[in-house]
Scaffold this active site. Structure first.
Site, PDB file in Angstrom:
ATOM      1  CB  CYS A   1      -0.977  -0.051   1.172  1.00 19.57           C
ATOM      2  SG  CYS A   1      -2.295   1.163   1.071  1.00 19.57           S
TER       3      CYS A   1
ATOM      4  CG  HIS B   1      -3.062  -3.598   3.557  1.00 22.31           C
ATOM      5  ND1 HIS B   1      -2.133  -2.911   4.293  1.00 22.31           N
ATOM      6  CD2 HIS B   1      -3.720  -2.678   2.825  1.00 22.31           C
ATOM      7  CE1 HIS B   1      -2.223  -1.619   4.035  1.00 22.31           C
ATOM      8  NE2 HIS B   1      -3.180  -1.445   3.138  1.00 22.31           N
TER       9      HIS B   1
ATOM     10  CD  GLU C   1      -0.327  -5.545   5.982  1.00 24.77           C
ATOM     11  OE1 GLU C   1      -0.337  -6.095   4.859  1.00 24.77           O
ATOM     12  OE2 GLU C   1      -0.530  -4.331   6.140  1.00 24.77           O
TER      13      GLU C   1
END
Lengths: 82, 232
Positions: free
Chosen positions: B86, B195, B197
Site C-alpha cells: 500500500c 494488504h 499482512e
C-alpha cells in the site's frame, strides 16, 4: 527575499480526479460554461540571498526529482520573483 | 532464523501487523526506523502501509527520501527481497524501485474491501509459494491506489511478467489493466496495494466464501520470502 515559483500540473492525458470533482460541483451550480478544470500545484521557494545560476540549477533538479513525479506530472514553469 | 525488517515511518499504520505476519510465517521480525541509516543486517525488508509523512506532496513521496531509503535502495539493487504494501508500494514507485506511479482513485473515494486478485507471476521473491494463476482474497484500503504509467511502460511491464497481481471481478480504483501489484525486473522487489499482512490468521482475515474473517491467503507472501532466502 527572492522567491522561486515552481508550477506542477498533472499530465494532460491523465485523469485528474480533483478537477473532475470541481467540474461536477460547477455544473451543479448551473455554471455550465466550464467544461474542464485541472488542478496543479504551486511551490514558492524562498531563498536566503541572491538567486544565482547554482540555486536555479538546484531548484530545477528539485522540481524534476522531488516536487513532481514525471510519471504523472509535468513541471510547467519555474520563475524567479522578488 | 530468517530476519525480516519492517520499517516504521512517521505515519506508518500497519508496521505492527507486518511484524506479526512475519512472526506467524516463521521468521523473526526486526523493527527498523526511518531516520536510521541501518538495516541491522536483515535478510529482507518490508515497507508497511499507512500515510508516511502525512502523504504530503504525493503519497509515499517524502518517505522515499527518508534516511533509511538509501540503504533500502542499495539492498534492493543487490537482490535483497523488498515488499512494499500500500503506502510502501507508493514509496517503491516514488523511489523508482518499481515502474509506474499512483494517483487518487478514479472514483475519488477511499475504498476498503476484501479484494479478489490473481497471482500473475509466482516466480518473485514474495510469490513463489503461490500456484501460477492462483486466485486469492486480500483486504485493501486506500485513497491513492490508482496504478498508472505511460503506454510504453505498461507494455514493457506486461511483457516482462512484472505485473505480479491483477484485480479480479472489480477494478477498485481505476488502475490501468487492473494492475494491483508489480515487481522490478529481477523480481526481488514487489509492491501491491492490498494488504497481505491482514490475511495471515484465521479469525482476523478477510471474509471468505466459506466463513467470515477466515482468509489467510496473505501468509504465502511471507513464507515465499523465507523460501527465496533459503534457496540463495
Amino acid at each position: 527575499m527572492p522567491t522561486i515559483v515552481v508550477e506542477v500540473m498533472p499530465k494532460a492525458e491523465l485523469l485528474d480526479p480533483q478537477g473532475k470533482a470541481v467540474v461536477g460541483a460547477l455544473s451543479r451550480l448551473g455554471k455550465t460554461a466550464y467544461t474542464s478544470v485541472r488542478i496543479g500545484k504551486r511551490f514558492e521557494v524562498t531563498v536566503d540571498g541572491p538567486v544565482d545560476d547554482a540555486i536555479l540549477a538546484d531548484v530545477r533538479e528539485l522540481a524534476a526529482d522531488m516536487f513532481s513525479n514525471s510519471v504523472i506530472e509535468d513541471v510547467v514553469s519555474i520563475e524567479v520573483t522578488e | 532464523m530468517t530476519r525480516i525488517g519492517v520499517i516504521t515511518f512517521p505515519g506508518s499504520l500497519d508496521d505492527r501487523d507486518a511484524q506479526r505476519a512475519v512472526r506467524i510465517a516463521g521468521a523473526t521480525p526486526v523493527a527498523l526506523w526511518h531516520g536510521d541509516h541501518d538495516l541491522q543486517g536483515v535478510d529482507a525488508v518490508i515497507l508497511p502501509g499507512g500515510f508516511a509523512y502525512g502523504d504530503y506532496l504525493r503519497a509515499g513521496a517524502i518517505a522515499s527520501f527518508a534516511p533509511i531509503m538509501s540503504e533500502v535502495i542499495d539492498a534492493a539493487n543487490k537482490g535483497v527481497p523488498v515488499l512494499g504494501i500500500c503506502n510502501g508500494f507508493q514509496m517503491l514507485a516514488e523511489a523508482r524501485l518499481v515502474p509506474g506511479a499512483h494517483t487518487r482513485n478514479a472514483h475519488q473515494q477511499f475504498i476498503r474491501r476484501d479484494q479478489k486478485m490473481r497471482v500473475e507471476n509466482s516466480d518473485t521473491a514474495w510469490t513463489n509459494e503461490f500456484a501460477a494463476g492462483a486466485e486469492i482474497i486480500i483486504p485493501m484500503k486506500n485513497a491513492d491506489g490508482r496504478y498508472v504509467a505511460d503506454a510504453e511502460t505498461i507494455a514493457r511491464v506486461e511483457g516482462n511478467g512484472q505485473v505480479v497481481f491483477r484485480y479480479l471481478d472489480v477494478n477498485p480504483n481505476g488502475s490501468i489493466n487492473e494492475i494491483a501489484g508489480v515487481s522490478n525486473e529481477r523480481g526481488n522487489v514487489v509492491g501491491l496495494m492490498p494488504h497481505p499482512e491482514h490475511a495471515t490468521e484465521a479469525g482476523f482475515g478477510p471474509d471468505m466464501p466459506e466463513a467470515m474473517a477466515s482468509g489467510t491467503d496473505g501468509i504465502a507472501f511471507f513464507t515465499s520470502a523465507i523460501r527465496a532466502l533459503q534457496a540463495v
